[in-house]
Design a protein around this motif. Structure first.
Motif, short mmCIF file in Angstrom:
data_model
loop_
_atom_site.label_atom_id
_atom_site.label_comp_id
_atom_site.label_asym_id
_atom_site.label_seq_id
_atom_site.Cartn_x
_atom_site.Cartn_y
_atom_site.Cartn_z
N TRP A 199 0.81 -1.20 0.00
CA TRP A 199 0.00 0.00 0.00
C TRP A 199 0.85 1.26 0.00
CZ3 TRP A 199 0.82 3.01 4.21
CH2 TRP A 199 1.33 2.41 5.35
N GLY A 200 2.10 1.16 0.43
CA GLY A 200 2.96 2.34 0.51
C GLY A 200 3.45 2.83 -0.84
N ILE A 201 3.59 1.92 -1.80
CA ILE A 201 4.15 2.32 -3.09
C ILE A 201 3.19 3.24 -3.85
CG2 ILE A 201 4.98 1.50 -5.33
CD1 ILE A 201 6.08 -0.96 -3.83
N PRO A 202 1.91 2.90 -3.99
CA PRO A 202 1.02 3.85 -4.67
C PRO A 202 0.87 5.17 -3.92
CG PRO A 202 -0.01 1.70 -4.53
CD PRO A 202 1.23 1.64 -3.71
N ARG A 203 0.92 5.09 -2.60
CA ARG A 203 0.72 6.29 -1.79
C ARG A 203 1.93 7.21 -1.82
NH1 ARG A 203 -1.15 5.71 4.35
NH2 ARG A 203 -3.15 6.54 3.75
N TRP A 204 3.16 6.64 -1.73
CA TRP A 204 4.36 7.45 -1.59
C TRP A 204 5.32 7.34 -2.77
CZ3 TRP A 204 3.77 4.72 3.47
CH2 TRP A 204 3.01 5.50 4.36
N ALA A 246 8.19 6.61 -5.25
CA ALA A 246 9.56 6.08 -5.17
C ALA A 246 10.01 5.88 -3.73
CB ALA A 246 10.52 7.00 -5.91
N VAL A 247 9.62 6.78 -2.85
CA VAL A 247 10.00 6.63 -1.44
C VAL A 247 9.33 5.39 -0.86
CG1 VAL A 247 9.86 7.68 0.84
CG2 VAL A 247 10.44 9.09 -1.13
N GLY A 248 8.08 5.17 -1.20
CA GLY A 248 7.38 3.96 -0.75
C GLY A 248 8.04 2.70 -1.27
N ALA A 249 8.49 2.74 -2.53
CA ALA A 249 9.18 1.59 -3.11
C ALA A 249 10.50 1.33 -2.39
CB ALA A 249 9.43 1.81 -4.60
N ALA A 250 11.22 2.40 -2.07
CA ALA A 250 12.50 2.26 -1.36
C ALA A 250 12.28 1.68 0.04
CB ALA A 250 13.21 3.60 -1.28
N VAL A 251 11.27 2.17 0.73
CA VAL A 251 10.99 1.67 2.07
C VAL A 251 10.54 0.21 2.00
CG1 VAL A 251 9.44 1.91 4.07
CG2 VAL A 251 10.49 3.93 3.04
N ALA A 252 9.70 -0.13 1.04
CA ALA A 252 9.25 -1.51 0.89
C ALA A 252 10.43 -2.44 0.59
CB ALA A 252 8.21 -1.61 -0.24
N THR A 253 11.35 -1.98 -0.23
CA THR A 253 12.55 -2.78 -0.53
C THR A 253 13.40 -2.96 0.71
OG1 THR A 253 12.56 -1.98 -2.81
CG2 THR A 253 14.62 -2.90 -1.96
N LEU A 254 13.60 -1.90 1.46
CA LEU A 254 14.40 -1.98 2.69
C LEU A 254 13.77 -2.96 3.68
CD1 LEU A 254 16.74 -1.00 4.47
CD2 LEU A 254 15.23 0.84 5.24
N VAL A 255 12.48 -2.85 3.89
CA VAL A 255 11.80 -3.74 4.83
C VAL A 255 11.90 -5.19 4.37
CG1 VAL A 255 9.53 -4.36 5.78
CG2 VAL A 255 10.26 -1.97 5.72
#
Length: 108
Positions: free
Chosen positions: A1-6, A8-17
């Motif tokens: 859910w973070g990627i559509p909302r945020w 590139a930053v959401g994608a980066a955070v999702a990758t890190l997690v």
């Protein structure tokens, strides 16, 4: 859910997690199977070097992408060498591979 909302930053955070989750699971499985005690010091030093490189990216974000990237790489690479996570021999080995590849040589 973070990627559509945020974005590139959401994608980066999702990758890190996800990478942290893979690291945690792999660490547990490896410790279960191998009677070797691992040192987390290199991991923490690597994270420190990455965080410092990220801080440089953030600090230089208005200086253009080339200068920003070069600055971050210098800090990150310098800390890897300073922390002795990368040796001079490692650098020479990679430089040899790059030269070989750039000049069309083959390894084998």
């Amino acid at each position: 859910w973070g990627i559509p909302r945020w974005g590139a930053v959401g994608a980066a955070v999702a990758t890190l997690v996800s990478e942290l989750a893979v690291f945690a699971v792999a660490t547990v499985l490896i410790r279960r199977e191998l009677p070797v005690v691992f040192s987390f010091k290199p991991v923490l030093l690597g994270i420190t070097a990455a965080a410092a490189g990220g801080a440089v990216l953030w600090a230089l974000r208005g200086s253009g992408p080339v200068l920003t990237t070069i600055g971050a790489l210098i800090v990150y690479g310098g800390l890897l060498v300073l922390f002795r996570l990368v040796t001079v021999q490692d650098i020479a080995l990679v430089r040899g591979w790059v030269r070989e590849t750039a000049w069309g040589g083959t390894r084998g």
